[in-house]
Design a protein around this motif. Sequence first.
Motif, PDB file in Angstrom:
ATOM      1  N   GLU A   1      86.234  21.850  59.736  1.00 29.33           N
ATOM      2  CA  GLU A   1      86.006  20.604  60.459  1.00 29.33           C
ATOM      3  C   GLU A   1      84.603  20.103  60.129  1.00 29.33           C
ATOM      4  O   GLU A   1      83.648  20.883  60.138  1.00 29.33           O
ATOM      5  N   VAL A   2      84.497  18.815  59.826  1.00 27.89           N
ATOM      6  CA  VAL A   2      83.194  18.226  59.512  1.00 27.89           C
ATOM      7  C   VAL A   2      82.884  17.177  60.579  1.00 27.89           C
ATOM      8  O   VAL A   2      83.347  16.045  60.501  1.00 27.89           O
ATOM      9  N   PRO A   3      82.096  17.543  61.606  1.00 29.57           N
ATOM     10  CA  PRO A   3      81.763  16.565  62.654  1.00 29.57           C
ATOM     11  C   PRO A   3      80.777  15.518  62.127  1.00 29.57           C
ATOM     12  O   PRO A   3      80.116  15.736  61.108  1.00 29.57           O
ATOM     13  N   PRO A   4      80.668  14.385  62.817  1.00 26.31           N
ATOM     14  CA  PRO A   4      79.703  13.359  62.398  1.00 26.31           C
ATOM     15  C   PRO A   4      78.273  13.893  62.383  1.00 26.31           C
ATOM     16  O   PRO A   4      77.906  14.743  63.192  1.00 26.31           O
ATOM     17  N   VAL A   5      77.485  13.375  61.448  1.00 28.27           N
ATOM     18  CA  VAL A   5      76.081  13.770  61.322  1.00 28.27           C
ATOM     19  C   VAL A   5      75.286  13.068  62.413  1.00 28.27           C
ATOM     20  O   VAL A   5      75.490  11.885  62.688  1.00 28.27           O
ATOM     21  N   ASP A   6      74.373  13.789  63.034  1.00 24.59           N
ATOM     22  CA  ASP A   6      73.590  13.253  64.138  1.00 24.59           C
ATOM     23  C   ASP A   6      72.401  12.452  63.606  1.00 24.59           C
ATOM     24  O   ASP A   6      71.361  13.019  63.281  1.00 24.59           O
ATOM     25  N   LYS A   7      72.577  11.151  63.516  1.00 24.62           N
ATOM     26  CA  LYS A   7      71.519  10.224  63.097  1.00 24.62           C
ATOM     27  C   LYS A   7      71.573   8.996  64.005  1.00 24.62           C
ATOM     28  O   LYS A   7      72.623   8.673  64.567  1.00 24.62           O
ATOM     29  N   PRO A   8      70.467   8.277  64.176  1.00 26.80           N
ATOM     30  CA  PRO A   8      70.470   7.075  65.023  1.00 26.80           C
ATOM     31  C   PRO A   8      71.471   6.031  64.517  1.00 26.80           C
ATOM     32  O   PRO A   8      71.566   5.789  63.304  1.00 26.80           O
ATOM     33  N   ASN A   9      72.214   5.440  65.447  1.00 26.67           N
ATOM     34  CA  ASN A   9      73.209   4.418  65.085  1.00 26.67           C
ATOM     35  C   ASN A   9      72.554   3.253  64.359  1.00 26.67           C
ATOM     36  O   ASN A   9      71.429   2.875  64.654  1.00 26.67           O
ATOM     37  N   ALA A  10      73.278   2.696  63.424  1.00 25.46           N
ATOM     38  CA  ALA A  10      72.885   1.513  62.660  1.00 25.46           C
ATOM     39  C   ALA A  10      71.669   1.734  61.764  1.00 25.46           C
ATOM     40  O   ALA A  10      71.064   0.787  61.287  1.00 25.46           O
ATOM     41  N   SER A  11      71.299   2.973  61.516  1.00 27.05           N
ATOM     42  CA  SER A  11      70.185   3.236  60.602  1.00 27.05           C
ATOM     43  C   SER A  11      70.736   3.488  59.194  1.00 27.05           C
ATOM     44  O   SER A  11      71.918   3.751  59.013  1.00 27.05           O
ATOM     45  N   ARG A  12      69.854   3.405  58.208  1.00 27.45           N
ATOM     46  CA  ARG A  12      70.274   3.686  56.833  1.00 27.45           C
ATOM     47  C   ARG A  12      70.746   5.128  56.720  1.00 27.45           C
ATOM     48  O   ARG A  12      71.701   5.430  56.019  1.00 27.45           O
TER      49      ARG A  12
END
Length: 185
Positions: free
Chosen positions: A50-61
């Motif tokens: 399973e590959v969960p979403p990467v934790d980065k700020p929304n709408a950032s590059r």
Amino acid sequence: MLSARIRIAARLVAVAALAALTAGCFQPMYAERTLDGQSSALREKLMGVEVPPVDKPNASREARVGVEVRNALAFKLYGTATGVAPTHRLVLRFTTSRSSLMIDPTTTLPTSENYGIDAQFNLVEIATNKSVMTGTTFSRVSYDMPGSYQRFARARAFRDAEDRAAQEIADNIQTRLASFFSAGT
């Protein structure tokens, strides 16, 4: 002269005999069948990651790059298959960098840059919540930026570099996962 040809021929025969003896010892990692005729479990093991979403700020590059890495990795692991219960979770973290390689002396704008991703990944067994493999990988891609008046072309070159680096990260991680599941270490 004749004995030199005989020695060369004898060496070639010896090399061919050794090659024939070891020819059946190797098997492709992604083969559908093993040497003993059993089906390969590597594909099923990769589909169980399973590959969960990467934790980065929304709408950032970096969020866009994280989605790109995750999607490329998911496609490499699952293809179009669905419905397999996950056995492992792959946690990804990464940082990005950008550096100018060449600068136009007239406009003082960069004409060539490097884009880099440094990624850390951790494979966790879901049943025990124990880390079974950790690793790091990186990607560096260069890209040329056209003249100072072509802003869209400059932005597109940067985005293409991000996409190429994300694909390379996904390739590296998928290869390491396949090696882990194939060898068990």
